[in-house]
Motif scaffolding. Structure first.
Motif, short mmCIF file in Angstrom:
data_model
loop_
_atom_site.label_atom_id
_atom_site.label_comp_id
_atom_site.label_asym_id
_atom_site.label_seq_id
_atom_site.Cartn_x
_atom_site.Cartn_y
_atom_site.Cartn_z
N PRO A 61 38.77 83.62 68.61
CA PRO A 61 38.02 84.77 68.11
C PRO A 61 38.88 85.61 67.16
N PHE A 62 38.27 86.06 66.08
CA PHE A 62 39.02 86.76 65.05
C PHE A 62 39.70 88.00 65.61
N ALA A 63 39.03 88.71 66.51
CA ALA A 63 39.63 89.93 67.08
C ALA A 63 40.90 89.60 67.85
N VAL A 64 40.90 88.46 68.54
CA VAL A 64 42.10 88.03 69.26
C VAL A 64 43.22 87.71 68.28
N TRP A 65 42.89 86.96 67.24
CA TRP A 65 43.88 86.63 66.21
C TRP A 65 44.41 87.89 65.55
N LYS A 66 43.52 88.80 65.22
CA LYS A 66 43.90 90.03 64.52
C LYS A 66 44.89 90.86 65.33
N SER A 67 44.80 90.75 66.66
CA SER A 67 45.68 91.53 67.54
C SER A 67 47.11 91.00 67.58
N GLY A 68 47.35 89.86 66.93
CA GLY A 68 48.70 89.31 66.88
C GLY A 68 48.86 88.01 67.63
N TYR A 69 47.78 87.31 67.88
CA TYR A 69 47.80 86.07 68.68
C TYR A 69 48.75 85.02 68.12
N PHE A 70 49.52 84.40 69.02
CA PHE A 70 50.31 83.20 68.76
C PHE A 70 50.11 82.24 69.92
N PRO A 71 49.84 80.96 69.68
CA PRO A 71 49.78 80.00 70.80
C PRO A 71 51.15 79.90 71.46
N ALA A 72 51.15 79.89 72.79
CA ALA A 72 52.41 79.91 73.52
C ALA A 72 53.26 78.68 73.27
N ASP A 73 52.62 77.55 72.93
CA ASP A 73 53.39 76.32 72.73
C ASP A 73 53.68 76.03 71.26
N SER A 74 53.43 76.99 70.39
CA SER A 74 53.74 76.79 68.98
C SER A 74 55.24 76.66 68.78
N PRO A 75 55.69 75.71 67.93
CA PRO A 75 57.12 75.62 67.63
C PRO A 75 57.70 76.90 67.06
N ILE A 76 56.85 77.75 66.49
CA ILE A 76 57.33 79.01 65.95
C ILE A 76 57.93 79.87 67.05
N LEU A 77 57.32 79.84 68.24
CA LEU A 77 57.81 80.62 69.37
C LEU A 77 58.81 79.84 70.21
N LYS A 78 58.57 78.55 70.36
CA LYS A 78 59.42 77.75 71.24
C LYS A 78 60.74 77.38 70.61
N GLY A 79 60.78 77.33 69.29
CA GLY A 79 61.98 76.91 68.60
C GLY A 79 62.08 75.39 68.58
N ARG A 80 63.09 74.90 67.87
CA ARG A 80 63.29 73.46 67.73
C ARG A 80 64.75 73.14 67.93
N SER A 81 64.99 71.98 68.49
CA SER A 81 66.37 71.56 68.72
C SER A 81 67.07 71.19 67.43
N ASP A 82 66.27 70.90 66.35
CA ASP A 82 66.89 70.48 65.09
C ASP A 82 67.10 71.60 64.11
N VAL A 83 66.73 72.83 64.51
CA VAL A 83 66.96 73.98 63.62
C VAL A 83 68.41 74.41 63.76
N LYS A 84 69.14 74.47 62.67
CA LYS A 84 70.56 74.84 62.69
C LYS A 84 70.76 76.23 62.12
#
Length: 218
Positions: free
Chosen positions: A195-218
């Motif tokens: 829902p757009f209102a949820v997204w607008k509030s700052g939603y991020f999926p909990a399993d997104s690599p953006i939040l979880k990070g990556r082992s190959d990022v140096k």
């Protein structure tokens, strides 16, 4: 067919110079042209490079498009709005795979930061424009029946955090708006539709690599 100008989206592009180097930003006239294009399977343009800095023309062969139509047709369930949203999400992911192989964007990684050393990257503005184009192709061919595509939208505008853009649609029966966001995951993953209102509030999926990070990022 013509489309309204997404003024909020353009305003956000002009305000995110620190996110996208000025020498890489596409002219607003180019962005307008791509956003307002009437895409066809034989020819349409996509954005890449951050803020649509690079514009690539591409197309879809009949057998490639059949892969997309099969997502909507190969279902034994009654097609309601929720299931149609899932089909749209899956179709955007599949189109990213197909188009990525043609335009050297198949290596696109989730997010924007920490990706500059990797080729074929898209930022949220590229993703929002391309997802809107993909949905217009689906709607033109009768695959989207229960939703209407809207202008893209941007959240935050530096007030509460980094600005972030998304494609948007609404359900015809209820009018409820949904963000259609393909930026949270790597190329080829289904788009995130909430829902757009949820997204607008700052939603991020909990399993997104953006939040979880990556082992190959140096």
């Amino acid at each position: 067919m013509s489309y309204p100008t997404p003024q909020l989206f353009y305003s956000s592009l002009l305000s995110i110079g620190l996110l996208i180097p000025l020498n890489l930003q596409a002219a607003i006239t180019d962005i307008t042209r791509i956003y307002k294009q009437t895409p066809t399977l034989k020819a349409f343009e996509i954005c890449t490079g951050g803020g649509c800095a690079e514009i690539k023309q591409t197309s879809l062969a009949d057998d490639e498009w059949k892969t997309i139509t099969a997502i909507f047709e190969n279902s034994n369930q009654h097609i309601d709005a929720q299931l149609e949203r899932q089909h749209i999400a899956d179709a955007i992911g599949m189109l990213e795979k197909i188009i990525g192989a043609k335009t050297a964007t198949s290596t696109d990684r989730a997010g924007t930061f920490d990706n500059s050393k990797y080729p074929g990257q898209l930022d949220c503005n590229d993703e929002a424009i391309n997802s809107t184009t993909y949905m217009r192709l689906m709607q033109q061919h009768g695959l989207i029946k229960l939703h209407q595509i809207e202008d893209m939208r941007t959240r935050s505008f530096f007030l509460f955090g980094w600005p972030h853009s998304t494609a948007v649609m609404h359900e015809l029966a209820t009018g409820e708006r949904y963000a259609v966001d393909s930026w949270f995951y790597d190329n080829g993953y289904p788009a995130t539709i909430v829902p757009f209102a949820v997204w607008k509030s700052g939603y991020f999926p909990a399993d997104s690599p953006i939040l979880k990070g990556r082992s190959d990022v140096k």
